[in-house]
Enzyme design. Sequence first.
Site, PDB file in Angstrom:
ATOM      1  N   ASN A  30       9.900  51.758  53.709  1.00 31.14           N
ATOM      2  CA  ASN A  30      11.059  50.865  53.767  1.00 31.14           C
ATOM      3  C   ASN A  30      11.916  51.284  54.956  1.00 31.14           C
ATOM      4  OD1 ASN A  30      13.518  49.562  53.426  1.00 31.14           O
ATOM      5  ND2 ASN A  30      13.597  49.870  51.218  1.00 31.14           N
TER       6      ASN A  30
ATOM      7  N   HIS B 272      11.353  41.544  53.543  1.00 31.21           N
ATOM      8  CA  HIS B 272      11.773  42.937  53.671  1.00 31.21           C
ATOM      9  C   HIS B 272      10.740  43.804  52.964  1.00 31.21           C
ATOM     10  CE1 HIS B 272      13.840  46.661  53.352  1.00 31.21           C
ATOM     11  NE2 HIS B 272      14.220  46.499  52.105  1.00 31.21           N
TER      12      HIS B 272
ATOM     13  N   CYS C  32      19.496  46.252  54.115  1.00 33.07           N
ATOM     14  CA  CYS C  32      18.140  45.737  54.298  1.00 33.07           C
ATOM     15  C   CYS C  32      18.095  44.241  54.599  1.00 33.07           C
ATOM     16  CB  CYS C  32      17.289  46.052  53.073  1.00 33.07           C
ATOM     17  SG  CYS C  32      17.232  47.808  52.659  1.00 33.07           S
TER      18      CYS C  32
END
Length: 326
Positions: A283, A253, A120
């Site tokens: 996500n 993020h 990520c």
Amino acid sequence: MTRPYSRITGTGSYLPPRRLSNADLVAELAAKGVETSDDWIVERTGIRARHFAAPDVACSDLALHAAQNALQAAGVEAKDIDLIIVATSTPDMVFPSSACILQNKLGIAGCPAFDVQAVCSGFVYALTVADAMIRTGTATKALVVGAEVFSRILDFSDRTTCVLFGDGAGAVVLEASDTPGILASDLHADGKHVGILCVPGHVSGGAASGHPLLKMDGPAVFKLAVGVLEDAARATLAKAGKTQEDIDWLVPHQANIRIMQSTAKRLKLSMDKVMVTVDQHGNTSAASIPLALDSGVRSGKIKKGETLMLEGVGGGFTWGAVLLNL
């Protein structure tokens, strides 16, 4: 001759057409004997929908759409690109890189192309590498992409993880400039935390061995993420000689709304200054920051000349931040 700076001159993104609301996903999981609810998902994550790619769509396919949108926004032709970096944890193949596959799909050849694997945090890592290569004169026009098909590595019997993730891609064109764009960055990793977020499988003898699906210790990830994101942001500001008052937008993020809220609070930033897309995208790992950035730019929220803090944290454990003037 002084070394050039680098600036983002165009942004782009792409989401696969199949959109699953929480209600859609809950119904699909119920058919498999897994119980969850829209309220449970929203309360813990802030996620209301996500996009899943079709079975025949690869990481490089999503990357191609996002890249073309970024090139168009920058007014740059693919043939002018002299560096391609794709941040992904879900590449098309073991090798070659999705960046090489993307290069071919763009109809160009010759420039360096490679993937960055920092989960990520991947886009922040990739952007920092591209900035360094431009500053040293190795490249002048870079295509930096975050692209993921995380739906392929989800365990749909685990409601604590399968509701979190989605597929998508985001991209930027980063060009050499006489004026500062990227002001500072700060990257870190600590491999002792590998077990709290990982896909502990690999290809061996023509088959997947180990456990080739995502595993996560949510509370451990949350506790670690909030602290390191604050530290990375403050370190980046210090390198640039700035303070949090100079930040116009935090583009984090998009992991979990709680992590984002906690980070903003620690940096004394109003949530009005935080780009939030996790509710509609879920996500998307390395794609989440460039997706959120492009969303902000195209909606008119994020404007030219503003100062942005991009930051991410992911499996590895990796984390980092980039401060830039758009």
